[in-house]
Design a protein around this motif. Structure first.
Motif, PDB file in Angstrom:
ATOM      1  N   VAL A  70     -10.952 -18.318  58.941  1.00  0.00           N
ATOM      2  CA  VAL A  70     -11.389 -19.145  57.806  1.00  0.00           C
ATOM      3  C   VAL A  70     -11.058 -20.606  58.116  1.00  0.00           C
ATOM      4  O   VAL A  70      -9.941 -20.935  58.499  1.00  0.00           O
ATOM      5  N   ILE A  75     -12.126 -11.177  52.171  1.00  0.00           N
ATOM      6  CA  ILE A  75     -11.269 -11.923  53.096  1.00  0.00           C
ATOM      7  C   ILE A  75     -10.093 -11.003  53.406  1.00  0.00           C
ATOM      8  O   ILE A  75      -9.278 -10.694  52.533  1.00  0.00           O
ATOM      9  N   THR A 129     -16.521 -17.864  57.400  1.00  0.00           N
ATOM     10  CA  THR A 129     -15.769 -18.568  58.451  1.00  0.00           C
ATOM     11  C   THR A 129     -16.490 -19.845  58.897  1.00  0.00           C
ATOM     12  O   THR A 129     -16.210 -20.379  59.958  1.00  0.00           O
ATOM     13  N   ALA A 136      -4.394 -10.484  54.004  1.00  0.00           N
ATOM     14  CA  ALA A 136      -5.048 -11.773  54.268  1.00  0.00           C
ATOM     15  C   ALA A 136      -4.262 -12.908  53.618  1.00  0.00           C
ATOM     16  O   ALA A 136      -4.151 -14.001  54.191  1.00  0.00           O
ATOM     17  N   ASP A 137      -3.684 -12.647  52.461  1.00  0.00           N
ATOM     18  CA  ASP A 137      -2.866 -13.660  51.767  1.00  0.00           C
ATOM     19  C   ASP A 137      -1.804 -14.237  52.695  1.00  0.00           C
ATOM     20  O   ASP A 137      -1.599 -15.444  52.755  1.00  0.00           O
ATOM     21  N   ALA A 178      -9.348 -13.492  58.156  1.00  0.00           N
ATOM     22  CA  ALA A 178      -8.602 -14.592  57.517  1.00  0.00           C
ATOM     23  C   ALA A 178      -8.224 -15.686  58.526  1.00  0.00           C
ATOM     24  O   ALA A 178      -8.239 -16.874  58.195  1.00  0.00           O
ATOM     25  N   LEU A 205      -3.360 -16.482  55.339  1.00  0.00           N
ATOM     26  CA  LEU A 205      -3.841 -17.747  54.763  1.00  0.00           C
ATOM     27  C   LEU A 205      -2.661 -18.666  54.445  1.00  0.00           C
ATOM     28  O   LEU A 205      -2.732 -19.873  54.647  1.00  0.00           O
ATOM     29  N   SER A 263      -7.436  -9.088  56.717  1.00  0.00           N
ATOM     30  CA  SER A 263      -6.661  -9.470  57.907  1.00  0.00           C
ATOM     31  C   SER A 263      -7.586  -9.654  59.113  1.00  0.00           C
ATOM     32  O   SER A 263      -7.230 -10.297  60.083  1.00  0.00           O
ATOM     33  N   THR A 277      -9.553 -11.372  48.081  1.00  0.00           N
ATOM     34  CA  THR A 277      -8.620 -11.526  49.206  1.00  0.00           C
ATOM     35  C   THR A 277      -7.615 -10.380  49.211  1.00  0.00           C
ATOM     36  O   THR A 277      -6.981 -10.113  48.178  1.00  0.00           O
TER      37      THR A 277
END
Ligand code: NAD
Length: 433
Positions: A324, A316, A301, A341-342, A321, A345, A318, A337
């Motif tokens: 970041v 990475i 981060t 998290a995807d 994320a 992001l 939830s 990831t």
């Protein structure tokens, strides 16, 4: 190594805890499902691509150094060979299960297809605990496992490579065992071999180099400069240290790197060759004096433009994320990831270069190794690097074009590209019955 302090060599049966939501392999398959849906893949073809072609389970009996007999369990899964011989590593680890091997073999199928090399996907593994085994015991396991799966192995059918806890020494034993059975030397049966016996120049650096190349292309695409762009790299092993060095050579400023001992940070830029020298002498970054020290999760981060997770899966999530700061994530590691998290992001507008593209430089140069072995003619390092660059840049562009065409992120774009390529071959070949 002495075997006196060896813990019990109990072989774990297949775990049935596989495939929960945070599992990176399940995350990969759920991304596959989503991409298949976006492509409106024919339901019959979907079933074919969701099923591994061949799963092999073998017993691997060996004599331990003590004279006792132990029997290990080995797996080899050929997930899909429609585009060419199966390609994928062999890992030696207590965590190996058939389900994990299946998922990793699927992963290799998509990775080879995304960079359009003529291989299918495979994976193998032996359930064992390498730190407790002597070199001689590891050699006996490698050779007996090789002979147990020898019918599937071959330059035209299945070509293994190193993976977790296996290395070029073991690839040499696989090549030797296979060659002894065939009664002549067959170098192209395995990749990741020592240079002296048919390995490729540039293979060691290939994954990190690929990360550098796709990051360079992402910067171009987003209209970001190279000079002064700040990078943080998690992991300082083969992938992370080479990616950091090549990104620094390109003109980026590497502000932080980390290994399992912790991270180091200098907002005006680390000197990566000095850091590499330090790690060569002292093994870990924790003693490095010329920078501030940070905790491992802090690195993810940090204030930076590019983040390269090149160590572990599922880092990475939830949970972090949202924090970041990087504009670009280049996934040097496999599965860093999570699917949750995807989503975060994507909302934040972070450009993710997905693992199946970002770290495909390694398998691409493995392909070059196989080609050189088969041709019996070896390329110089510049030729290897130029050909790698051409493939990585073209694959990046193709994934970006696919993502644009379907208005999806680049991870989904990469899966769509891979599935479309494998599906196209299945359609052309038809169903043998
Ligand atoms: P490696 O063993 O050479 O290096 C791993 C690095 O990660 C080490 O520096 C280690 O100290 C560090 N690390 C471990 N735990 C950490 C933590 N908690 N925080 C920060 N760093 C930590 O492994 P590698 O070959 O560089 O592979 C790294 C990743 O890349 C793996 O996911 C691997 O599957 C993937 N990958 C590697 C290749 C390849 O060609 N080597 C190819 C494709 C994908």
């Amino acid at each position: 190594m002495s075997t006196t302090s060896r813990p019990s060599l109990l072989i774990r049966p297949d775990k049935d805890t596989f495939l929960n939501e945070e599992n990176p392999f399940e995350a990969m398959m759920s991304r596959f499902d989503y991409a298949a849906e976006r492509l409106s893949l024919d339901p019959g073809l979907y079933k074919v691509l969701r099923s591994p072609e061949k799963q092999i389970i073998v017993s691997v009996p060996i004599h331990l150094d003590s004279g006792e007999v132990e029997v290990f369990t080995g797996y080899r899964v050929l997930y899909n060979t429609s585009r060419g011989p199966a390609k994928g590593g062999i890992r030696f680890d207590m965590q190996v299960t058939l389900d994990e091997v299946k998922a990793l073999a699927a992963w290799m199928t998509w990775k080879c297809a995304v960079v359009n090399i003529p291989f299918g996907g495979a994976k193998g593994g032996v359930v064992c605990d390498p730190p407790t085994l002597s070199l001689a015991e590891l050699e006996r396991i490698t050779r007996r496992y090789t002979s147990a799966i020898i019918e599937t192995l071959g330059p035209d059918s299945d070509v293994p490579a190193p993976d977790v806890n296996t290395n070029e020494r073991m690839m040499a034993w696989i090549m030797d065992t296979y060659s002894m059975h065939k009664r002549h030397t067959v170098t192209s049966v395995v990749t990741g071999k020592p240079i002296e016996m048919g390995g490729s120049l540039g293979r060691r650096e290939a994954t990190g180099r690929g990360c550098m190349l796709v990051t360079r292309e992402a910067l171009k695409r987003l209209g970001m400069p190279v000079k002064g762009t700040k990078v943080a790299v998690q992991g300082f092993g083969n992938v992370g240290s080479i990616a950091a060095q090549l990104m620094e050579d390109l003109g980026l400023t590497v502000v932080a790197v980390s290994d399992k001992s912790g991270g180091i940070y200098n907002p005006s830029g680390l000197r990566i060759r000095e850091v590499q020298q330090h790690v060569k002498q002292h093994r870990y970054l924790s003693e490095y004096k010329e920078a501030d020290h940070i905790a491992n999760d802090q690195l993810l981060t940090l204030e930076c433009d590019v983040l390269v997770p090149a160590a572990l899966e599922n880092v990475i999530t939830s949970k972090n994320a949202r924090d970041v700061k990087a504009r670009i994530i280049c996934e040097g590691a496999n599965g860093p990831t999570t699917a949750n998290a995807d989503r975060i992001l994507e909302e934040k507008g972070v450009f993710v270069i997905p693992d199946i593209l970002a770290n495909a430089g390694g398998v691409t140069v493995s392909y070059f190794e196989w080609v050189q072995d088969r041709g019996g003619y070896f390329w110089d390092e510049d030729t290897v690097n130029q050909r790698l660059e051409r493939i990585m840049v073209q694959s990046f562009d193709e994934v970006a074009a696919m993502a644009d065409r379907h208005a999806v992120n680049s991870r989904v774009g990469a899966y769509m590209q891979a599935i479309e390529r494998v599906a196209a071959v299945h359609r052309l070949r038809g169903m043998y019955a």
